[in-house]
Structures are given as structure tokens and as C-alpha cells.
Design a protein around this motif. Structure first.
Motif, mmCIF file in Angstrom:
data_model
loop_
_atom_site.group_PDB
_atom_site.id
_atom_site.type_symbol
_atom_site.label_atom_id
_atom_site.label_comp_id
_atom_site.label_asym_id
_atom_site.label_seq_id
_atom_site.Cartn_x
_atom_site.Cartn_y
_atom_site.Cartn_z
ATOM 1 N N THR A 238 12.149 39.399 17.208
ATOM 2 C CA THR A 238 11.219 39.125 18.304
ATOM 3 C C THR A 238 10.014 40.049 18.251
ATOM 4 O O THR A 238 8.864 39.602 18.375
ATOM 5 N N LYS A 239 10.250 41.336 18.044
ATOM 6 C CA LYS A 239 9.155 42.311 17.970
ATOM 7 C C LYS A 239 8.237 41.985 16.798
ATOM 8 O O LYS A 239 7.003 42.068 16.915
ATOM 9 N N ASN A 240 8.825 41.611 15.660
ATOM 10 C CA ASN A 240 8.033 41.253 14.486
ATOM 11 C C ASN A 240 7.117 40.077 14.795
ATOM 12 O O ASN A 240 5.934 40.083 14.438
ATOM 13 N N TYR A 241 7.656 39.078 15.482
ATOM 14 C CA TYR A 241 6.865 37.881 15.817
ATOM 15 C C TYR A 241 5.767 38.224 16.819
ATOM 16 O O TYR A 241 4.609 37.807 16.665
ATOM 17 N N VAL A 242 6.101 38.962 17.872
ATOM 18 C CA VAL A 242 5.119 39.332 18.889
ATOM 19 C C VAL A 242 3.994 40.158 18.278
ATOM 20 O O VAL A 242 2.810 39.932 18.567
ATOM 21 N N ASP A 243 4.353 41.107 17.407
ATOM 22 C CA ASP A 243 3.331 41.936 16.753
ATOM 23 C C ASP A 243 2.385 41.084 15.909
ATOM 24 O O ASP A 243 1.166 41.297 15.915
ATOM 25 N N ARG A 244 2.942 40.116 15.191
ATOM 26 C CA ARG A 244 2.121 39.297 14.289
ATOM 27 C C ARG A 244 1.315 38.241 15.030
ATOM 28 O O ARG A 244 0.097 38.117 14.849
ATOM 29 N N GLU A 245 2.010 37.440 15.854
ATOM 30 C CA GLU A 245 1.405 36.241 16.419
ATOM 31 C C GLU A 245 0.685 36.480 17.743
ATOM 32 O O GLU A 245 -0.231 35.731 18.090
ATOM 33 N N GLY B 139 -1.583 40.338 16.815
ATOM 34 C CA GLY B 139 -2.465 40.240 15.659
ATOM 35 C C GLY B 139 -2.249 41.276 14.583
ATOM 36 O O GLY B 139 -3.146 41.513 13.759
ATOM 37 N N LYS B 140 -1.081 41.912 14.518
ATOM 38 C CA LYS B 140 -0.825 42.912 13.482
ATOM 39 C C LYS B 140 -0.483 42.229 12.156
ATOM 40 O O LYS B 140 0.065 41.136 12.128
ATOM 41 N N ASP B 141 -0.785 42.904 11.086
ATOM 42 C CA ASP B 141 -0.538 42.364 9.742
ATOM 43 C C ASP B 141 0.817 42.856 9.251
ATOM 44 O O ASP B 141 0.940 43.954 8.706
ATOM 45 N N GLU B 142 1.825 42.053 9.454
ATOM 46 C CA GLU B 142 3.173 42.403 9.031
ATOM 47 C C GLU B 142 3.828 41.222 8.324
ATOM 48 O O GLU B 142 3.483 40.062 8.577
ATOM 49 N N LYS B 143 4.815 41.500 7.487
ATOM 50 C CA LYS B 143 5.563 40.446 6.805
ATOM 51 C C LYS B 143 6.500 39.780 7.803
ATOM 52 O O LYS B 143 7.231 40.447 8.524
#
Length: 485
Positions: free
Chosen positions: A461-468, A471-475
Motif C-alpha cells: 500500500t505504501k509503495n502504491y501511495v508513494d508512486r501513484e 509521485g515518487k519514483d519507485e519500483k
């Protein structure tokens, strides 16, 4: 022998759906809400935009997969899941909650749904992450997979994960014949006989024919029917409920006051001791909320996992919307229709009507539609219950395939269709109790898996929130299958 089975069942049912089981279900929702930082509240507008809002502007949501693909679209997966979720519980279950728990039960039904959103979300996230493709190319996912491959990946938990996966599958298989089949079609047959004088055996024959055409055609055919049937039946029922509510619009302030007052107030449904009244409202609100949206039981994740989506969180958001639509919208409309129509004393919470279950809702609709009110509810139960049967046929088939292999799944489907006829023509009081028990027993291994894997859900969830969202650039953290590919 029958008495012994009944006593054992009552004892197990009391444990599963008693205070301990309800507390466990609520605790899971609270925990998953906390570890995901209140996603259903903090990102309300986002998940609305990405689910129901996206249907009208993103063709990928509703686009059918190619003929040779065994996956289904996101919208089809939602409709198939809601076909199984929106059932007699949205009508009969809500009426039962009001009768036994008073108007205040509706408040606690809302509470269970608000936290249940994140339980359902977490199930779907794990379902996508740990799903696998079967021999036929169709996606297979569900609690059995994240128990075996997720919980089982922890040190010393391999055997535990495997055993719990088998237990969940066995309980799901048994529940599919009860709560997902015989009890549903029995309600259809009873209501068709009382409303239209159709003999149960005739209803049984008709349902067997239609179910054979749909269920034996596989998941894609079930999903195709569901995406047409579910929006139609939901909209039809919502229009009918709104007609009743608007006809009694002047009582709505008193209805809302009765709900909130009854949730904490001094009297039970028919008067009584303060603590007992609150206990009844909480218990029946939680029970009906859990039965209606099935969050925490690990059922709908089996069809959500067949979606063509790759992002686990994307399908998780559809899980949030599923609970929202089922309980916050449909169940609430049923409750408002019943409470506003004069069938309940809004001051004391005592029943004015002598009807129960579908009859109570039919009486409420009858205040607007006259004699047609009962027929309207009979048709609604026909659509709701039959759609539930279609959805549960996939759940049971998934459990069967996990236990016995994909090649033998036609045996299950034929048996499932045959039991529809017997469900229409038999007396099913014991079957109702047994199906409730097996349905509830699915909850225990499923919640063990969800809670034990909560750190993984939080990371995804954190990965998705950060990316989508941020706007963070993460895999991206996609499904385990996709990462291995």
C-alpha cells in the motif's frame, strides 16, 4: 443422530458467530485500517475516482479480455463478486437486524462495514499478489494461496500455512452448497410460491436450466452474466427503495435519530435493560454487516484474483467499493425504507408490524406500491439470491480445484447445479444452520492469513501511495507471479 449434529453445529456456530468471532472480525478491520493508515478514509476521493468513477472514463476497466484469455475485466470481477455479496442478506438480513437488534443495529452495521472495507481490501491485495495461473491459463487466487505461499513462507510456518489452506478450501467447498446454493434457491422458491403461486419444483427446474447454461460455461460466462445482471438488479432495487423513502421523507430525521439513539440508548428493540439493548444492537448490527458484505470471510477475493489487473492495490480498491456499495448503500436503503414506513415505533424501537424477514420489507414497499410491493420484493430476492448462487459457484469451484485438481472441476459444477433443484424443494432449516457455520469457519484461517501478512499489505500500500498519489519514483510491488516473470 440429527439431534447430535444440530447440537454440535449450534455449539460451533455459537463460537464462530458469537462474541469472540465478531470481535475477531472487527479487530481485523481495525488492525488493517491502522497498518494502512486509514486508507479508506484518507484517500476516499481517490478510490472512488479509481473504481466507480473510472467506469465512465477508462475503457480498460470495462474492456473484455481477448477470447483466448481466461482473465476477466476489473468491472466483471467486481460484478461477479457483488453477485455473490448482494443477496438475501441485503433484504432479509437487514430486516432481521432491525427486528432483533432494533434500529440501533444499523449504526453498528455501518461501523462493521467501515472497518470491513480494509479487511476486504487486504484480502484482494494478497489475492492478486499471491495468485497463480492454472493449467487452463485462468488466474487462481484466494486465501488458500496466500496461506500456503504467504504465511507458509515464514520460518517454521510451512506446515501451518498448508494445513490452514486446506481447511479454508474444505470449509469454502461445503459453504458453497449451503449459503451459496441451497439456502439461496430455497428463499427464491418460497417467495415465488407465496407471491406468484409458482410450485417449488417448477422454480427448481427453471433455475437448474438457467444455472447449467451459465455455470458450466466457466468463469468468463458467469462474469459476462454478472456484469449485466448485477447493475440491473441493483439499480432496480435502489429505485424501488428510494420511492419508499421519498414517500415518507418527512420521517427521515426521526429515523436517523432512532438509529443513533438506539445504538447507545436505554431500550432494546422491545424495551428492556440498558446494557442488554446496546448489546443486542451491536451484536446484530455486526452480524448482519459481516454476513451481508462477507468482508473477512475470504470469499470474494477468489473472483477478484481472476481480474486482468496487475497492481494489487488497484484490485484492493475495488474491494473497498464492494463493501461500500453492498452495506453503506444497498443495506442502508433497505433499513431506511423499513424504518420510514411505519413498521417500527421510532421512539421505542419496538416492532409495530407482525411480519418478519422478506415480509417486513415487502410490507414497507407495499406502503407505496400496494399489493405489488410483495411481488417486487419476491423478484428482488429472485435476482439477488440467484446472482449469489452464480458467484458462489466460482468460489466453490476454486476450492475444489485447489483440493482435487482442475481436471475434475466439472464434477463439482454438475453436483452444484443438481443441488439447486433439491434446494428448491427441500426443507432446509438444518442446512441454513450448517451453511452459516461453514461460512463462518472460513473466517478463522482467512483472518490468520490476513493478519499475519499485514506488514506485506502495508508495504504494498505504501509503495502504491508513494508512486501513484505522491509521485515518487519507485519500483512497483506487483504480484509475486509477475515479479518472478
Amino acid at each position: 443422530m440429527l439431534g447430535m449434529i444440530t447440537n454440535i453445529n449450534n455449539a460451533v456456530n455459537g463460537v464462530v458467530w458469537g462474541t469472540a468471532g465478531i470481535v475477531l472480525l472487527l479487530l481485523a478491520g481495525i488492525v488493517m485500517t491502522a497498518v494502512n493508515r486509514g486508507f479508506q478514509f484518507a484517500h476516499f476521493s481517490y478510490w472512488i475516482k479509481k473504481t466507480i468513477g473510472a467506469i465512465f472514463r477508462d475503457k480498460h476497466i470495462t474492456a473484455h479480455t481477448s477470447r483466448d484469455s481466461r482473465a476477466i475485466s476489473q468491472f466483471q470481477s467486481l460484478c461477479t463478486a457483488m453477485a455473490a455479496t448482494i443477496g438475501t442478506g441485503n433484504i432479509v438480513g437487514v430486516a432481521t437486524a432491525i427486528i432483533l437488534g432494533g434500529p440501533g443495529a444499523i449504526f453498528w452495521m455501518w461501523v462493521m462495514a467501515l472497518f470491513g472495507m480494509m479487511t476486504n481490501y487486504s484480502e484482494n491485495v494478497l489475492g492478486i499478489y499471491f495468485r497463480r495461473k492454472g493449467a487452463s491459463g485462468e488466474w487462481r487466487g484466494g486465501a488458500m494461496y496466500y496461506l500456503k505461499d504467504g504465511l507458509g513462507s515464514y520460518r517454521g510456518c510451512r506446515t501451518l500455512g498448508t494445513v490452514l489452506a486446506v481447511m479454508f478450501s474444505a470449509f469454502c467447498l461445503l459453504a458453497s452448497f449451503g449459503i451459496g446454493n441451497m439456502s439461496q434457491v430455497n428463499s427464491i422458491a418460497g417467495n415465488m410460491e407465496s407471491a406468484f403461486s409458482v410450485p417449488p419444483f417448477a422454480t427448481g427446474i427453471a433455475l437448474v436450466i438457467v444455472a447449467s447454461i451459465v455455470i458450466l460455461g466457466g468463469l468468463k460466462r458467469v462474469a459476462t452474466v454478472a456484469e449485466k445482471l448485477v447493475p440491473f438488479m441493483a439499480i432496480l432495487y435502489i429505485i424501488g427503495a428510494f420511492a419508499v423513502i421519498f414517500a415518507h421523507i418527512g420521517t427521515i430525521p426521526a429515523v436517523m435519530s432512532s438509529i443513533f439513539r438506539g445504538a447507545f440508548a436505554a431500550k432494546a428493540a422491545g424495551g428492556g435493560v440498558v446494557g442488554y439493548g446496546i448489546q443486542k444492537a451491536i451484536t446484530w448490527g455486526f452480524k448482519r454487516g459481516a454476513f451481508s458484505n462477507e468482508a473477512g470471510l475470504g470469499s470474494s477475493v477468489m473472483v477478484h484474483s481472476s481480474s486482468n489487473v496487475k497492481e494489487p492495490v488497484q484490485q484492493g480498491m475495488w474491494g473497498i467499493f464492494e463493501v461500500f456499495a453492498d452495506t453503506i448503500i444497498v443495506c442502508t436503503l433497505t433499513a431506511l425504507a423499513v424504518l420510514s414506513s411505519g413498521t417500527v415505533d421510532l421512539q421505542t424501537g419496538a416492532m409495530v408490524s407482525q411480519n418478519a424477514g422478506a415480509g417486513l420489507v415487502g410490507e414497507a414497499f407495499g406502503t407505496v406500491f400496494g399489493a405489488a410491493g410483495g411481488k417486487f420484493i419476491a423478484v428482488a430476492i429472485l435476482l439477488f439470491a440467484f446472482s449469489t448462487t452464480l458467484g458462489w459457484s466460482h468460489y466453490g469451484a476454486t476450492a475444489w480445484q485447489y483440493l482435487f485438481g482442475e481436471k475434475t472441476s466439472v464434477i463439482y459444477k454438475i453436483a452444484f447445479v443438481v443441488m439447486i433443484f433439491f434446494g428448491c424443494t427441500m426443507s432446509l432449516s438444518l442446512a441454513w444452520d450448517l451453511s452459516d457455520t461453514f461460512n463462518g469457519l472460513m473466517m478463522i484461517p482467512n483472518l490468520v492469513g490476513v493478519l499475519s501478512l499485514s506488514p506485506l499489505v502495508a508495504r504494498i500500500t505504501k509503495n502504491y501511495v508513494d508512486r501513484e498519489i505522491r509521485g515518487k519514483d519507485e519500483k512497483p510491488m506487483l504480484s509475486a507471479f509477475d515479479e518472478q516473470k
